[in-house]
Design a protein around this motif. Sequence first.
Motif, PDB file in Angstrom:
ATOM      1  N   LEU A  23       0.826  -1.209   0.000  1.00 12.33           N
ATOM      2  CA  LEU A  23       0.000   0.000   0.000  1.00 12.33           C
ATOM      3  C   LEU A  23       0.858   1.255   0.000  1.00 12.33           C
ATOM      4  N   SER A  24       1.920   1.233   0.762  1.00 13.16           N
ATOM      5  CA  SER A  24       2.809   2.385   0.823  1.00 13.16           C
ATOM      6  C   SER A  24       3.457   2.643  -0.529  1.00 13.16           C
ATOM      7  N   ALA A  25       3.968   1.586  -1.176  1.00  9.88           N
ATOM      8  CA  ALA A  25       4.637   1.751  -2.471  1.00  9.88           C
ATOM      9  C   ALA A  25       3.669   2.238  -3.540  1.00  9.88           C
ATOM     10  N   VAL A  26       2.451   1.690  -3.548  1.00 12.15           N
ATOM     11  CA  VAL A  26       1.455   2.098  -4.552  1.00 12.15           C
ATOM     12  C   VAL A  26       1.065   3.560  -4.361  1.00 12.15           C
ATOM     13  N   SER A  27       0.841   3.970  -3.128  1.00 10.04           N
ATOM     14  CA  SER A  27       0.460   5.365  -2.877  1.00 10.04           C
ATOM     15  C   SER A  27       1.594   6.319  -3.229  1.00 10.04           C
ATOM     16  N   TYR A  28       2.826   5.932  -2.917  1.00  9.87           N
ATOM     17  CA  TYR A  28       3.972   6.765  -3.286  1.00  9.87           C
ATOM     18  C   TYR A  28       4.098   6.873  -4.811  1.00  9.87           C
ATOM     19  N   ALA A  29       3.937   5.740  -5.499  1.00 11.60           N
ATOM     20  CA  ALA A  29       4.046   5.754  -6.957  1.00 11.60           C
ATOM     21  C   ALA A  29       2.964   6.632  -7.586  1.00 11.60           C
ATOM     22  N   TYR A  30       1.755   6.597  -7.022  1.00  9.04           N
ATOM     23  CA  TYR A  30       0.688   7.456  -7.538  1.00  9.04           C
ATOM     24  C   TYR A  30       1.029   8.930  -7.317  1.00  9.04           C
ATOM     25  N   GLY A  31       1.593   9.251  -6.161  1.00  9.50           N
ATOM     26  CA  GLY A  31       1.961  10.636  -5.891  1.00  9.50           C
ATOM     27  C   GLY A  31       3.035  11.145  -6.826  1.00  9.50           C
ATOM     28  N   VAL A  32       4.031  10.290  -7.127  1.00  2.00           N
ATOM     29  CA  VAL A  32       5.086  10.693  -8.061  1.00  2.00           C
ATOM     30  C   VAL A  32       4.528  10.857  -9.464  1.00  2.00           C
ATOM     31  N   TRP A  33       3.638   9.948  -9.862  1.00  6.91           N
ATOM     32  CA  TRP A  33       3.051  10.020 -11.211  1.00  6.91           C
ATOM     33  C   TRP A  33       2.114  11.211 -11.359  1.00  6.91           C
ATOM     34  N   ARG A  34       1.382  11.528 -10.300  1.00 11.43           N
ATOM     35  CA  ARG A  34       0.358  12.574 -10.369  1.00 11.43           C
ATOM     36  C   ARG A  34       0.958  13.982 -10.387  1.00 11.43           C
ATOM     37  N   VAL A  35       2.097  14.194  -9.734  1.00  9.52           N
ATOM     38  CA  VAL A  35       2.763  15.503  -9.646  1.00  9.52           C
ATOM     39  C   VAL A  35       1.789  16.551  -9.083  1.00  9.52           C
ATOM     40  N   PHE A  36       1.551  16.482  -7.793  1.00 14.20           N
ATOM     41  CA  PHE A  36       0.604  17.393  -7.146  1.00 14.20           C
ATOM     42  C   PHE A  36       1.177  18.802  -7.062  1.00 14.20           C
ATOM     43  N   ARG A  37       0.269  19.771  -7.124  1.00  8.31           N
ATOM     44  CA  ARG A  37       0.641  21.179  -6.982  1.00  8.31           C
ATOM     45  C   ARG A  37      -0.196  21.893  -5.919  1.00  8.31           C
ATOM     46  N   THR A  38      -1.338  21.307  -5.567  1.00  7.03           N
ATOM     47  CA  THR A  38      -2.243  21.928  -4.591  1.00  7.03           C
ATOM     48  C   THR A  38      -2.803  20.861  -3.659  1.00  7.03           C
ATOM     49  N   ASP A  39      -3.584  21.328  -2.683  1.00  7.68           N
ATOM     50  CA  ASP A  39      -4.234  20.419  -1.745  1.00  7.68           C
ATOM     51  C   ASP A  39      -5.509  19.851  -2.372  1.00  7.68           C
ATOM     52  N   SER A  40      -5.359  19.104  -3.446  1.00 10.27           N
ATOM     53  CA  SER A  40      -6.522  18.514  -4.107  1.00 10.27           C
ATOM     54  C   SER A  40      -7.037  17.326  -3.312  1.00 10.27           C
ATOM     55  N   LEU A  41      -8.222  16.846  -3.707  1.00  6.69           N
ATOM     56  CA  LEU A  41      -8.836  15.735  -2.988  1.00  6.69           C
ATOM     57  C   LEU A  41      -7.996  14.466  -3.107  1.00  6.69           C
ATOM     58  N   ASP A  42      -7.482  14.189  -4.318  1.00 10.99           N
ATOM     59  CA  ASP A  42      -6.670  12.988  -4.465  1.00 10.99           C
ATOM     60  C   ASP A  42      -5.314  13.135  -3.780  1.00 10.99           C
ATOM     61  N   CYS A  43      -4.823  14.358  -3.635  1.00  2.00           N
ATOM     62  CA  CYS A  43      -3.600  14.590  -2.875  1.00  2.00           C
ATOM     63  C   CYS A  43      -3.813  14.206  -1.414  1.00  2.00           C
ATOM     64  N   ILE A  44      -4.932  14.633  -0.851  1.00  7.15           N
ATOM     65  CA  ILE A  44      -5.227  14.302   0.550  1.00  7.15           C
ATOM     66  C   ILE A  44      -5.433  12.801   0.714  1.00  7.15           C
ATOM     67  N   ALA A  45      -6.135  12.186  -0.260  1.00  8.67           N
ATOM     68  CA  ALA A  45      -6.368  10.743  -0.186  1.00  8.67           C
ATOM     69  C   ALA A  45      -5.051   9.971  -0.276  1.00  8.67           C
ATOM     70  N   GLN A  46      -4.200  10.375  -1.206  1.00  8.15           N
ATOM     71  CA  GLN A  46      -2.902   9.706  -1.338  1.00  8.15           C
ATOM     72  C   GLN A  46      -2.058   9.898  -0.084  1.00  8.15           C
ATOM     73  N   GLY A  47      -2.043  11.118   0.460  1.00  5.15           N
ATOM     74  CA  GLY A  47      -1.292  11.365   1.681  1.00  5.15           C
ATOM     75  C   GLY A  47      -1.814  10.558   2.859  1.00  5.15           C
ATOM     76  N   ALA A  48      -3.128  10.394   2.927  1.00  9.99           N
ATOM     77  CA  ALA A  48      -3.707   9.611   4.023  1.00  9.99           C
ATOM     78  C   ALA A  48      -3.333   8.134   3.898  1.00  9.99           C
ATOM     79  N   VAL A  49      -3.426   7.591   2.671  1.00 11.95           N
ATOM     80  CA  VAL A  49      -3.099   6.172   2.482  1.00 11.95           C
ATOM     81  C   VAL A  49      -1.624   5.916   2.769  1.00 11.95           C
TER      82      VAL A  49
END
Length: 296
Positions: A23-49
Amino acid sequence: MGMRRSCTSLSRLLVFLSVSDWLSAVSYAYGVWRVFRTDSLDCIAQGAVSTFANTSSFFWTVATAVYLYVFIVRSNQRAADSLVWCFHIVSWGVPLAITVAAVCLYKIGYDASEVSVGWCWVRIHAPDRILWMLLTGKIWEFLAYLTLPVLYILIKRHIHIAHAALSEYRPILATRPPSQSFSSMADMKLTLIPIIFIVLRIWSTVRFILLLVDSPARQHPVLVTLHGIGNTSQGAANCIMFVLLTRPLRTRLYAALFCCSKCRADSQDAAQRLLPGQDASTPREEDRSSRVGTDG
């Protein structure tokens, strides 16, 4: 029967550790792929997971060491097995409570890769973000640094003392190659487990310390790259240590792979024997007609 039950309990602990690492690796990989710039909903979800999974991984790693310590050093299998439920409560419950509290208090969000590698963690504008960085990972990481080496050193010491006593009273067993091979492999694992954990995790700790002293070196590309590799490689390292370097599991894995490849090859050979447009019933009908002609 008791040894088999203990191996089953230890295998389950490793499964739960693997789930949290995955779960940790998948969430990290999604965060790297997504390239967040703001406090979006998926950013918060990824950070929580990632917060939940990463913290849970620390607890399950220490829980595995505690189980081995109680079972081997204390020689108390019943106490070791009874701790499994406590491990579940602590290793799932504490990370879940911390994550829910962090999300409800708006502490999870975009952190501008201050102490991450593209994924979201503690919100960069949170006034008490250092406290929440500690609560959502770093304090448990520091405790794991201290706990794992101590436990595995105690386990190694106990095994060496027991092996020396066995060799003194039964010198024949001490010279048997299988016994020495098993002892050396176990000794190598007990040495490498805490070392690999520290080597993979130390880069995030270094960046956190550099953040505390407000050093720009925390954004050095080499340090950031090592941080990203280390945080996402814990699951692979555990797979190598506990599966590929464990003879019974390795033999079972090879047997399963060989069986699958053999079944696939047999199915391909059976398919190649059939002519194009011909099914399995055609040869039977031809054979039946030839028999009728012969009888006639």
